[in-house]
Write a protein that holds these residues in place. Sequence first.
Motif, PDB file in Angstrom:
ATOM      1  N   GLU A 258       0.802  -1.347   0.063  1.00 14.15           N
ATOM      2  CA  GLU A 258       0.118  -0.048  -0.025  1.00 14.15           C
ATOM      3  C   GLU A 258       0.916   1.295  -0.007  1.00 14.15           C
ATOM      4  OE1 GLU A 258      -3.063   0.080   2.992  1.00 14.15           O
ATOM      5  OE2 GLU A 258      -4.061  -1.959   2.292  1.00 14.15           O
ATOM      6  N   SER A 259       2.111   1.215   0.523  1.00  7.70           N
ATOM      7  CA  SER A 259       2.869   2.317   0.338  1.00  7.70           C
ATOM      8  C   SER A 259       3.269   2.727  -0.837  1.00  7.70           C
ATOM      9  CB  SER A 259       4.177   2.210   1.305  1.00  7.70           C
ATOM     10  OG  SER A 259       5.128   1.159   0.747  1.00  7.70           O
ATOM     11  N   ARG A 260       3.235   1.751  -1.909  1.00  9.92           N
ATOM     12  CA  ARG A 260       3.719   2.020  -3.408  1.00  9.92           C
ATOM     13  C   ARG A 260       2.165   2.436  -4.267  1.00  9.92           C
ATOM     14  NH1 ARG A 260       8.663  -1.175  -5.223  1.00  9.92           N
ATOM     15  NH2 ARG A 260       8.341   0.311  -6.694  1.00  9.92           N
ATOM     16  N   CYS A 261       1.053   1.942  -3.557  1.00 11.68           N
ATOM     17  CA  CYS A 261      -0.070   2.233  -4.567  1.00 11.68           C
ATOM     18  C   CYS A 261      -0.476   3.632  -4.406  1.00 11.68           C
ATOM     19  CB  CYS A 261      -1.248   1.178  -3.911  1.00 11.68           C
ATOM     20  SG  CYS A 261      -2.743   1.152  -4.984  1.00 11.68           S
ATOM     21  N   LYS A 262      -0.863   3.879  -5.715  1.00 13.93           N
ATOM     22  CA  LYS A 262      -1.582   5.442  -6.009  1.00 13.93           C
ATOM     23  C   LYS A 262      -3.054   5.529  -6.069  1.00 13.93           C
ATOM     24  CE  LYS A 262      -0.614   5.893 -10.541  1.00 13.93           C
ATOM     25  NZ  LYS A 262       0.648   6.262 -11.680  1.00 13.93           N
TER      26      LYS A 262
ATOM     27  N   CYS B 236      -4.977   3.877  -8.426  1.00 13.56           N
ATOM     28  CA  CYS B 236      -5.275   4.322  -9.652  1.00 13.56           C
ATOM     29  C   CYS B 236      -6.291   3.309 -10.221  1.00 13.56           C
ATOM     30  CB  CYS B 236      -4.136   4.019 -10.938  1.00 13.56           C
ATOM     31  SG  CYS B 236      -3.536   2.493 -11.055  1.00 13.56           S
TER      32      CYS B 236
ATOM     33  N   THR C 140      -5.399   8.631   2.547  1.00 14.00           N
ATOM     34  CA  THR C 140      -4.710   8.612   1.389  1.00 14.00           C
ATOM     35  C   THR C 140      -5.104   9.693   0.492  1.00 14.00           C
ATOM     36  OG1 THR C 140      -6.419   7.346  -0.020  1.00 14.00           O
ATOM     37  CG2 THR C 140      -4.458   5.960   1.218  1.00 14.00           C
ATOM     38  N   ILE C 141      -4.340  10.411  -0.444  1.00 17.82           N
ATOM     39  CA  ILE C 141      -4.420  11.330  -1.291  1.00 17.82           C
ATOM     40  C   ILE C 141      -5.750  11.269  -2.159  1.00 17.82           C
ATOM     41  CG2 ILE C 141      -3.723  12.639  -3.469  1.00 17.82           C
ATOM     42  CD1 ILE C 141      -0.843  11.867  -2.366  1.00 17.82           C
TER      43      ILE C 141
ATOM     44  N   MET D  91      -8.160   3.200  -1.420  1.00 20.35           N
ATOM     45  CA  MET D  91      -6.920   2.186  -1.489  1.00 20.35           C
ATOM     46  C   MET D  91      -7.268   0.911  -1.889  1.00 20.35           C
ATOM     47  SD  MET D  91      -3.600   1.424  -1.168  1.00 20.35           S
ATOM     48  CE  MET D  91      -3.326   3.226  -0.732  1.00 20.35           C
TER      49      MET D  91
ATOM     50  N   ASP E  76       3.000   1.100 -10.559  1.00 20.81           N
ATOM     51  CA  ASP E  76       3.685   1.336  -9.585  1.00 20.81           C
ATOM     52  C   ASP E  76       4.405   0.187  -8.719  1.00 20.81           C
ATOM     53  OD1 ASP E  76       2.950   4.321  -9.659  1.00 20.81           O
ATOM     54  OD2 ASP E  76       0.910   3.485  -9.042  1.00 20.81           O
TER      55      ASP E  76
END
Length: 105
Positions: A16-20, A22, A42-43, A47, A68
Motif C-alpha cells: 500500500e505504500s507504493r499504491c496510488k 489508480c 490517502t490522497i 486504497m 507502481d
Amino acid sequence: MSLMKAPENTPVWTDESRCKACDICVAVCPAGVLAMRYDPHTILGQMITVVEPDACIGCNECELSCPDFAIFVADKKEYKFAKLTEQAKERAKKIAENNYMVLGA
C-alpha cells in the motif's frame, strides 16, 4: 538481489505504500479478487484491497498492469490457484459497475 517470496498461503498481496489507487489492477482482474476501499488517509481517498483471495486464478494481470509495482501474485509453484468460475466473473462485473469499489460500500 533476491526474489520476493509470497506471504504463506497468500495468492495476491499489495504494498500500500507504493499504491496510488489508480484502480487499473481492479479493472483488469477477471475474477473480482480486487476492489477499492474508502481510505481517508490517502490522497485520493481510496486504497486497493484484496476482497476474495481464494478466487485468485493467478493470471498475473494485476501485477503486470500496475504502474507502481504495488501488487504481487504468488508463483504458481508456491500456490494452488482457483479456477475462474461464473460466480467470480459476476463478482468482477459487479465491482466494475460499482466504480471498482468494494461491493456494499
